[in-house]
Design a protein around this motif. Sequence first.
Motif, PDB file in Angstrom:
ATOM      1  N   GLY A  29     -38.847   9.048  33.827  1.00 22.96           N
ATOM      2  CA  GLY A  29     -39.659   9.521  32.722  1.00 22.96           C
ATOM      3  C   GLY A  29     -40.337   8.392  31.979  1.00 22.96           C
ATOM      4  O   GLY A  29     -40.212   7.207  32.319  1.00 22.96           O
ATOM      5  N   PHE A  52     -41.339   6.911  27.983  1.00 26.13           N
ATOM      6  CA  PHE A  52     -41.216   6.939  26.533  1.00 26.13           C
ATOM      7  C   PHE A  52     -42.419   6.206  25.956  1.00 26.13           C
ATOM      8  O   PHE A  52     -42.620   5.020  26.219  1.00 26.13           O
ATOM      9  N   SER A  54     -33.663  11.991  31.067  1.00 26.90           N
ATOM     10  CA  SER A  54     -35.002  11.470  31.323  1.00 26.90           C
ATOM     11  C   SER A  54     -35.602  11.003  30.009  1.00 26.90           C
ATOM     12  O   SER A  54     -35.384  11.613  28.943  1.00 26.90           O
ATOM     13  N   ASP A 114     -38.472  11.396  29.155  1.00 19.76           N
ATOM     14  CA  ASP A 114     -39.381  12.446  28.690  1.00 19.76           C
ATOM     15  C   ASP A 114     -38.749  13.298  27.596  1.00 19.76           C
ATOM     16  O   ASP A 114     -39.454  13.951  26.815  1.00 19.76           O
ATOM     17  N   GLU A 115     -37.411  13.310  27.531  1.00 17.03           N
ATOM     18  CA  GLU A 115     -36.710  14.143  26.554  1.00 17.03           C
ATOM     19  C   GLU A 115     -36.616  13.493  25.174  1.00 17.03           C
ATOM     20  O   GLU A 115     -36.233  14.156  24.209  1.00 17.03           O
ATOM     21  N   ASP A 145     -37.769  12.376  21.817  1.00 12.79           N
ATOM     22  CA  ASP A 145     -38.831  12.649  20.855  1.00 12.79           C
ATOM     23  C   ASP A 145     -38.625  11.740  19.651  1.00 12.79           C
ATOM     24  O   ASP A 145     -37.900  12.079  18.703  1.00 12.79           O
TER      25      ASP A 145
END
Length: 334
Positions: A144, A146, A259, A261-262, A264
């Motif tokens: 992923g 960031f 990942s 991507d998770e 936030d």
Amino acid sequence: MTQHGEDIYEAIIIGGGQSGLATAYYLLRAGVNTLVLDDQPSPGGGWRHVWPSMTLFSTAEFSNLPGWPMPFYEGFPPASHVVDYLTAYERRYQVPVERPVTVDRVDYDGEYYRIQAGERAWSAKNIVSATGTWSAPFAPTYPGIFAGTHWHSANYPGVAPFRGERVAVVGGANSGAQIAAELTRVAEVTWYTREQPRWMPDEVDGRVLFRRNRQRALAIQRGEPDPGADSELGDIVVLPEVREARDSGRLVATPMFSSLDEVDADHLIWCTGFRPAIRPVRRLLANGPPKHPGLHVVGYGDWTGPGAATITGVGPHAKQAAQKIAASVGKTVK
């Protein structure tokens, strides 16, 4: 004495932090011709690079190098107190240090070690690698992307850049808990850990850990079973700010992401540890014990012995290395 125009020493220590100074103390007392090469501009070793609020886990009287106790400090001493102590210690014992010197490589010709740093070189019968870990931060690889700013505890500058921001802190040990705890006062923090935090009992601090590491070292020296590492007590020393953040509900662990991507957040701080900074001598270690006589490693944590990465705990390991070096040149460490 010189060889190929280079000064020859009975021992050269690479690294001028707590491990290098402890080893130099014993060697110099035994009359071993010793030189310390340090890549820092001034004394203090890795303590020059910790985050602003970091403190010892122990009080000053439990944070001593061989020969001379740390001056008194009320509570747990900050890094600046440690740097001042190491500076005074180096001066007190007239430790011969050249700095800043960044060692590029170390070679062995069967009799002497040759240390190369740019255009400069030295030779020695014995080498001590005491370079610590702070310059070799580790961060795991995750799939992923960031899009925010990546940090590591090695370069965490304190709370100022994170005020009002969203911050993800990764790591379920001491640095992760301490950094996440102080950031909860100024930022929206998500503290990621691989398992539920393993808090040490609230009454446990560096004094208890010192005694435990000493018991382990003595048992190992006697050939007895290892009584067990500190991690059997837990992974996190509950310092006052950590306890307050935990008990108030501000410091709560979140299961680790799978990942990037998770995540936030605006910032991602990796509190995932360090590796031994042994690049100059790595070829001579062969993924295990030193390949040649006269090469010693001091101060890298459990890799070199219980408590070896702590100020008080490094002493016995430094003495052991110094005893072997002194014996090799016909001298004695007492």
